[in-house]
Motif scaffolding. Structure first.
Motif, PDB file in Angstrom:
ATOM      1  N   PRO A 320       0.827  -1.213   0.000  1.00 37.86           N
ATOM      2  CA  PRO A 320       0.000   0.000   0.000  1.00 37.86           C
ATOM      3  C   PRO A 320       0.861   1.262   0.000  1.00 37.86           C
ATOM      4  CG  PRO A 320      -0.803  -1.574   1.619  1.00 37.86           C
ATOM      5  CD  PRO A 320       0.476  -2.135   1.078  1.00 37.86           C
ATOM      6  N   ALA A 321       0.376   2.277  -0.650  1.00 43.05           N
ATOM      7  CA  ALA A 321       1.148   3.514  -0.775  1.00 43.05           C
ATOM      8  C   ALA A 321       0.219   4.712  -0.671  1.00 43.05           C
ATOM      9  CB  ALA A 321       1.895   3.520  -2.101  1.00 43.05           C
ATOM     10  N   LYS A 322       0.830   5.883  -0.785  1.00 44.88           N
ATOM     11  CA  LYS A 322       0.094   7.134  -0.670  1.00 44.88           C
ATOM     12  C   LYS A 322      -0.847   7.307  -1.873  1.00 44.88           C
ATOM     13  CE  LYS A 322       1.062  11.988  -0.302  1.00 44.88           C
ATOM     14  NZ  LYS A 322       1.939  12.947  -0.940  1.00 44.88           N
ATOM     15  N   ALA A 323      -2.066   7.739  -1.593  1.00 47.66           N
ATOM     16  CA  ALA A 323      -3.026   7.933  -2.681  1.00 47.66           C
ATOM     17  C   ALA A 323      -2.824   9.300  -3.326  1.00 47.66           C
ATOM     18  CB  ALA A 323      -4.454   7.821  -2.154  1.00 47.66           C
ATOM     19  N   ALA A 324      -2.697   9.290  -4.644  1.00 47.99           N
ATOM     20  CA  ALA A 324      -2.672  10.557  -5.381  1.00 47.99           C
ATOM     21  C   ALA A 324      -4.096  10.925  -5.784  1.00 47.99           C
ATOM     22  CB  ALA A 324      -1.781  10.433  -6.611  1.00 47.99           C
ATOM     23  N   ARG A 325      -4.949   9.926  -5.813  1.00 47.19           N
ATOM     24  CA  ARG A 325      -6.372  10.153  -6.057  1.00 47.19           C
ATOM     25  C   ARG A 325      -7.153   9.096  -5.283  1.00 47.19           C
ATOM     26  NH1 ARG A 325      -9.548   9.409 -11.817  1.00 47.19           N
ATOM     27  NH2 ARG A 325     -11.665   9.614 -10.990  1.00 47.19           N
ATOM     28  N   ASN A 326      -8.173   9.521  -4.608  1.00 46.25           N
ATOM     29  CA  ASN A 326      -8.978   8.579  -3.844  1.00 46.25           C
ATOM     30  C   ASN A 326     -10.455   8.929  -3.991  1.00 46.25           C
ATOM     31  OD1 ASN A 326      -9.566   6.433  -2.235  1.00 46.25           O
ATOM     32  ND2 ASN A 326      -9.141   7.486  -0.297  1.00 46.25           N
ATOM     33  N   GLN A 327     -11.174   8.048  -4.648  1.00 47.69           N
ATOM     34  CA  GLN A 327     -12.591   8.278  -4.899  1.00 47.69           C
ATOM     35  C   GLN A 327     -13.357   7.083  -4.350  1.00 47.69           C
ATOM     36  OE1 GLN A 327     -13.603   9.295  -9.046  1.00 47.69           O
ATOM     37  NE2 GLN A 327     -15.131   7.680  -8.989  1.00 47.69           N
ATOM     38  N   GLY A 328     -14.332   7.334  -3.481  1.00 47.31           N
ATOM     39  CA  GLY A 328     -15.060   6.238  -2.860  1.00 47.31           C
ATOM     40  C   GLY A 328     -14.156   5.480  -1.910  1.00 47.31           C
ATOM     41  N   ASP A 329     -14.331   4.171  -1.827  1.00 47.37           N
ATOM     42  CA  ASP A 329     -13.548   3.350  -0.897  1.00 47.37           C
ATOM     43  C   ASP A 329     -13.275   2.004  -1.545  1.00 47.37           C
ATOM     44  OD1 ASP A 329     -12.507   1.822   1.158  1.00 47.37           O
ATOM     45  OD2 ASP A 329     -13.889   2.624   2.678  1.00 47.37           O
ATOM     46  N   VAL A 330     -12.106   1.890  -2.159  1.00 45.55           N
ATOM     47  CA  VAL A 330     -11.806   0.645  -2.875  1.00 45.55           C
ATOM     48  C   VAL A 330     -11.716  -0.541  -1.931  1.00 45.55           C
ATOM     49  CG1 VAL A 330     -10.675   1.653  -4.914  1.00 45.55           C
ATOM     50  CG2 VAL A 330      -9.310   1.149  -2.896  1.00 45.55           C
ATOM     51  N   GLU A 331     -11.139  -0.327  -0.737  1.00 47.84           N
ATOM     52  CA  GLU A 331     -10.951  -1.465   0.173  1.00 47.84           C
ATOM     53  C   GLU A 331     -12.296  -2.040   0.616  1.00 47.84           C
ATOM     54  OE1 GLU A 331      -8.287  -3.098   0.467  1.00 47.84           O
ATOM     55  OE2 GLU A 331      -7.098  -1.600  -0.624  1.00 47.84           O
ATOM     56  N   VAL A 564     -12.037  15.209 -11.700  1.00 54.87           N
ATOM     57  CA  VAL A 564     -10.982  14.523 -10.944  1.00 54.87           C
ATOM     58  C   VAL A 564     -10.463  15.362  -9.794  1.00 54.87           C
ATOM     59  CG1 VAL A 564     -10.198  13.087 -12.860  1.00 54.87           C
ATOM     60  CG2 VAL A 564      -9.108  15.272 -12.472  1.00 54.87           C
ATOM     61  N   LYS A 565     -10.654  16.672  -9.865  1.00 56.98           N
ATOM     62  CA  LYS A 565     -10.164  17.557  -8.793  1.00 56.98           C
ATOM     63  C   LYS A 565     -10.762  17.176  -7.441  1.00 56.98           C
ATOM     64  CE  LYS A 565      -7.531  21.201 -10.202  1.00 56.98           C
ATOM     65  NZ  LYS A 565      -6.275  21.583  -9.544  1.00 56.98           N
ATOM     66  N   LYS A 566     -11.984  16.619  -7.487  1.00 52.05           N
ATOM     67  CA  LYS A 566     -12.662  16.251  -6.253  1.00 52.05           C
ATOM     68  C   LYS A 566     -11.876  15.173  -5.500  1.00 52.05           C
ATOM     69  CE  LYS A 566     -17.094  14.922  -6.496  1.00 52.05           C
ATOM     70  NZ  LYS A 566     -18.447  14.951  -7.075  1.00 52.05           N
ATOM     71  N   SER A 567     -11.349  14.216  -6.270  1.00 56.06           N
ATOM     72  CA  SER A 567     -10.631  13.119  -5.613  1.00 56.06           C
ATOM     73  C   SER A 567      -9.113  13.220  -5.790  1.00 56.06           C
ATOM     74  CB  SER A 567     -11.132  11.773  -6.154  1.00 56.06           C
ATOM     75  OG  SER A 567     -11.134  11.770  -7.559  1.00 56.06           O
ATOM     76  N   ALA A 568      -8.649  14.133  -6.640  1.00 50.56           N
ATOM     77  CA  ALA A 568      -7.205  14.360  -6.819  1.00 50.56           C
ATOM     78  C   ALA A 568      -6.968  15.865  -6.876  1.00 50.56           C
ATOM     79  CB  ALA A 568      -6.708  13.686  -8.094  1.00 50.56           C
ATOM     80  N   PRO A 569      -6.946  16.516  -5.698  1.00 53.57           N
ATOM     81  CA  PRO A 569      -6.900  17.991  -5.669  1.00 53.57           C
ATOM     82  C   PRO A 569      -5.674  18.587  -6.374  1.00 53.57           C
ATOM     83  CG  PRO A 569      -7.325  17.076  -3.480  1.00 53.57           C
ATOM     84  CD  PRO A 569      -6.992  15.926  -4.359  1.00 53.57           C
ATOM     85  N   ASP A 570      -4.582  17.825  -6.462  1.00 52.65           N
ATOM     86  CA  ASP A 570      -3.356  18.355  -7.071  1.00 52.65           C
ATOM     87  C   ASP A 570      -3.335  18.236  -8.589  1.00 52.65           C
ATOM     88  OD1 ASP A 570      -2.427  18.877  -4.565  1.00 52.65           O
ATOM     89  OD2 ASP A 570      -1.236  17.039  -4.404  1.00 52.65           O
ATOM     90  N   TYR A 571      -4.395  17.718  -9.169  1.00 52.45           N
ATOM     91  CA  TYR A 571      -4.365  17.430 -10.603  1.00 52.45           C
ATOM     92  C   TYR A 571      -4.133  18.702 -11.422  1.00 52.45           C
ATOM     93  CZ  TYR A 571      -5.913  16.208 -15.259  1.00 52.45           C
ATOM     94  OH  TYR A 571      -5.956  16.032 -16.613  1.00 52.45           O
TER      95      TYR A 571
END
Lengths: 755, 151
Positions: A320-331, A564-571
């Motif tokens: 597991p690593a740092k998320a650059a984008r996270n939308q919903g809950d994959v796990e 994508v900005k919603k789940s990846a603010p740095d995009y």
């Protein structure tokens, strides 16, 4: 504020234009650029960009347009002046293109990131419209008629009511006396009146390129110059311990040897260091160099071994690593079960291998340097020479001849700094010629990457959750010794921008240490990210038992704007605003529909060993869908009889040049997919020339690539790079269709495709 | 002293006999249309004609060039463009253009041997010339166009 500044008296075209000629400039501050962010250390003035484009209308009617971007085969030197000439209503046959020297006054001249047209289309139009309006006003005053009654027709101003006509050249002196109009006053030509934009022209240099007259950086010559060939430390950061100072001097034509200091980290665009052999001609320098017998202190990067490094990357990719984008809950979605599939992908280092190796000629005289360099970034040439020689940046004049290819390598001017350092040391102009071995062994390499993918498929076979994780040494390591984590500029490229219609998406990244110089190569991180995501999409389609195209279309989903900005603010969206350049799934769908229709997807009868594969990808704000057809025989030999590729790049200025770029991208994609692999042993790169680093030849390249351009008036986007990323996954998906063998590691030369 | 003819002009050379013809042409005669690409006859950028045949000047020493007639891209179209050059322009072959001198010299030699080459002929002969920009399909089309023009 009026963005236009009259520079008639500033002499940018002095010596070319006659007295009384009309000279204009336009200055506009552009959007920030991705490359500027990544290469923040590269140009200190990145925050104060003032792109300007200068044009002059001479009294004989000759229109001079300054090309401030480098020409390496993408026709920026032709296509940008075309935009201006169109709005000026100028006769292209009376246009002379002048190549700019490096000058911060032009703004960014770093010709990469597929943004020449995107950034400078509007400034060029405005420059043309401004000059046209001034010429119209000059004519209206002479004739005593309202300017609204005047128009233009190919190099003349016309007053229809009286039938009066005046040539641009004759009007230039009067026009030059007029104030520069405000932007609000400009009237742009209606699209129906466009002469060149959307129709295109062949390269301004075409005849010279076909007759040997074209002047590349490799061809630069000045009186009194000598030639240098440099033996560089084989391991990054290594230093010279000793070498034979006498033996090289026994070679006829060799004048002297001298050392160049190894850089102080970060290496940035500094020379690698080493031992230079100076001679009367290139051959003597190369021959003398073979007699150096150098001994090196290799330093800490001698630990780099690609075999072990690859293992490490793959292990990291599974964690597991740092998320650059996270939308919903994959796990949570994975925990619910369903059909879970996983796959790992790997793409090795690549070299640029432009046909013209790096080359520069520098002439140091009394604290000033004049340099002729095959460079994508003349201002970076000024900066690095200024830094290494301790002279002001404006004491460096950088001329930009034609480039024999660039692909990102020639944005990094270490070789120009070598030439300047040597010229100062020997007191003569010095031309540094990199051999092919130098080019392959000492590149700013495309990084090496491992990707881990996981999806849970629902009852309909479509993913409910999609996890993707990439691991690679970052380009940032070239500018910052501590940089290991990828930058947003790298992660936007096919990772955080995943357009799939899946409720739970997570894009992760882990850093890795760099042991070679890492740089950007045509389409950059899109290469490995698209390879993983588009191959894995095809794996999901197969797992779901559905047609690849139909499944990919379902993944893209209904027409919508992906936020994508919603789940990846740095995009960062390649520096383009999301209002002007949204991620629009309707445009993905359009290129897929077009390529499906043109390629005969699902309608072609394919025999044994034949297959078709598809991939779709948006990069540099351009949407591309590619279908590759393959034939694989029992021995595993691969043929690529046909490629179909459809693109939506918004408004396309030069369709012919764009088709060329996409044909070339298919060959570039073939090279990296079939053969591209740079490895290192004990820190030393194992490859050196086209025998050990093969690129696609005619008999290995696609036989026919058909390019289809979606007609669009959306803002212009990139065309130099976006053809590359979808090619490798489409090819490997086609190989799967043909053979049932799934390729998860490039290059293909590592896989046995035979039965 | 090595004697040879370059583009019809008699020349003599008293340098190192193992110097490749490529560097003699480029550095000494300033005929820079012939390009350096690999130095190992792997890429074809340095292709010129020796007594009418395409050779790689990067591995042809001056000793081996002695007594021969060398023709470079500068001379190919000196008296009006060669059909290959014309078709190269019609088909818009070049991108960066660096390899095209070699491609054109190779194609001209091919057509002088095989005026109507098949796809296989073209692949066999032209696969020795690398184009990193990837203009291969236009090269093939231009060779076919030139072959038609000659008919």
């Amino acid at each position: 504020m009026n963005p236009l500044i009259d520079v008639s008296r500033r002499g940018f075209l002095q010596g070319i234009l006659s007295t009384g000629a009309l000279v204009l400039s336009v200055r506009l501050v552009p959007e920030s650029l991705w490359a500027a962010e990544v290469a923040a250390g590269a140009s200190a003035d990145a925050s104060a960009l003032h792109p300007s484009v200068y044009l002059g209308v001479d009294t004989d009617g000759t229109v001079y347009i300054i090309a401030h971007r480098s020409e390496m085969g993408t026709t920026s030197r032709t296509s940008l002046p075309l935009v201006l000439a169109d709005e000026l209503d100028a006769d292209w046959s009376r246009v002379k293109v002048q190549q700019a020297i490096g000058d911060a006054g032009y703004g960014s001249q770093d010709t990469d990131g597929s943004h020449s047209i995107r950034e400078f289309y509007e400034p060029m139009r405005q420059a043309g419209a401004t000059a046209r309006l001034m010429l119209i006003r000059a004519a209206a005053q002479q004739w005593g008629v309202p300017e609204a009654e005047c128009t233009t027709d190919l190099h003349v101003v016309v007053h229809k009511a009286t039938g009066k006509k005046a040539a641009y050249g004759d009007l230039a002196p009067a026009a030059a006396e007029l104030p520069v109009p405000k932007k609000e006053e400009l009237k742009f030509k209606p699209q129906s009146a466009w002469r060149y934009v959307g129709k295109g022209q062949s390269s301004y240099d075409l005849a010279d390129l076909c007759t040997g007259k074209a002047q590349f950086g490799m061809d630069a010559r000045i009186d009194g110059m000598v030639y240098a060939s440099i033996e560089r430390p084989p391991v990054l950061g290594g230093k010279v311990k000793s070498f034979d100072e006498k033996a090289p001097l026994q070679v006829k034509g060799v004048r002297q040897t001298l050392t160049i200091d190894t850089f102080t980290p970060p290496h940035h665009f500094q020379p690698l260091g080493g031992i230079a052999v100076i001679a009367d001609n290139t051959w003597s320098a190369m021959k003398g160099r073979k007699k150096l017998n150098p001994v090196w202190d290799n330093g800490p990067h001698a630990v780099y071994n690609s075999v072990q490094f690859k293992k490490g990357l793959r292990e990291t990719a599974r964690k597991p690593a740092k998320a650059a984008r996270n939308q919903g809950d994959v796990e949570a979605a994975f925990a619910k079960g369903g059909k879970v599939i996983e796959a790992e992908y790997y793409v090795p280092h690549l070299a640029h291998a432009s046909m013209e190796p790096p080359v520069a000629l520098a002439d140091y005289r009394e604290g000033k340097v004049t340099v002729w360099a095959s460079t994508q970034n003349p201002q970076a040439v000024q900066e690095i020479i200024s830094e290494k020689l301790g002279i002001p940046k404006d004491a460096v004049t950088c001329h930009v001849p034609l480039l024999g290819g660039g692909f990102g390598r020639k944005s990094k001017p270490d070789y120009a700094a070598e030439a300047a350092i040597l010229s100062k040391a020997v007191g003569r102009p010095v031309k540094v010629v990199w051999s092919r071995e130098d080019d392959i062994s000492f590149d700013y390499y495309h990084t090496v990457s491992a990707m881990y993918m996981k999806a849970a498929l629902g009852a309909d076979g479509l993913p409910t959750a999609w996890l993707q994780r990439s691991v690679f040494p970052s380009i940032g390591s070239t500018f910052n010794v501590d940089a290991t984590a990828a930058g947003a500029g790298e992660l936007q490229q096919g990772w955080t921008d995943l357009p799939f219609n899946i409720p739970n998406i997570r894009a992760e990244n882990s850093g890795a240490a760099a042991h070679l110089r890492i740089g950007w190569l045509r389409s950059v991180a899109n290469i490995y990210h698209a390879f993983a995501a588009q191959s894995f999409a095809d794996e999901c389609a197969h797992a779901a038992g559905r047609d690849s195209l139909e499944y990919l279309m379902a993944l893209i989903g209904p027409p919508r704007i992906v936020d994508v900005k919603k789940s990846a603010p740095d995009y960062p969206n390649y520096g383009g605003s999301l209002e002007a350049y949204p991620i629009d799934t309707a445009r993905y769908r359009r290129v897929m529909e077009l390529v499906a229709e043109k390629s005969g997807w699902g309608k072609q009868k394919l025999g044994k060993g034949q297959g078709m594969g598809i991939a779709v990808h948006r990069s540099f704000l351009t949407y591309v869908a590619t279908v590759v057809q393959v034939e694989v025989n029992d021995q595993g030999e691969l043929r690529i009889p046909r490629v179909d590729t459809a693109l939506d790049a918004g408004l396309v200025v030069n369709p012919e040049a764009t088709r060329s770029q996409f044909e070339g991208a298919a060959v570039f994609g073939t090279s990296l997919a079939r053969f591209g692999e740079i490895t290192a042993t004990n820190g030393i790169v194992d490859q050196s020339n086209f025998d050990t680093y093969p690129v696609a030849r005619m008999n290995e390249a696609p036989y026919q690539t058909n390019v289809y351009i979606v007609e669009s008036n959306a803002p212009p986007a990139g065309v130099g790079e976006p053809g590359v990323p979808p090619f490798a996954p489409a090819l490997c998906n086609a190989i799967f269709a043909a053979t049932g063998k799934r390729v998860r590691e490039l290059p293909l030369s590592r896989s046995n495709l035979g039965t | 002293m090595i004697q040879l003819k370059v583009n019809g002009v008699p020349r003599s050379f008293d340098g190192e006999p193992d110097m490749p013809l490529l560097w003699y042409l480029r550095d000494i005669l300033a005929l820079t249309g012939t390009k350096f690409g690999c130095g190992m006859a792997l890429c074809g950028a340095c292709t010129v004609h020796q007594n009418g045949k395409a050779i790689r000047s990067c591995i042809t020493t001056m000793q081996r060039a002695a007594g021969s007639e060398i023709r470079t891209i500068e001379d190919l179209g000196a008296n009006g463009l060669h059909p290959v050059q014309r078709s190269w322009m019609e088909v818009n072959v070049p991108q960066c253009g660096y390899c095209q001198s070699g491609q054109i010299m190779q194609a001209a030699a091919l057509l002088s041997q095989k005026p109507k080459p098949t796809d296989e002929d073209i692949d066999n002969i032209m696969s020795g010339n690398i184009c990193r920009c990837g203009t291969y399909q236009r090269i093939r089309a231009a060779i076919k166009a030139a072959a038609g023009e000659r008919a």
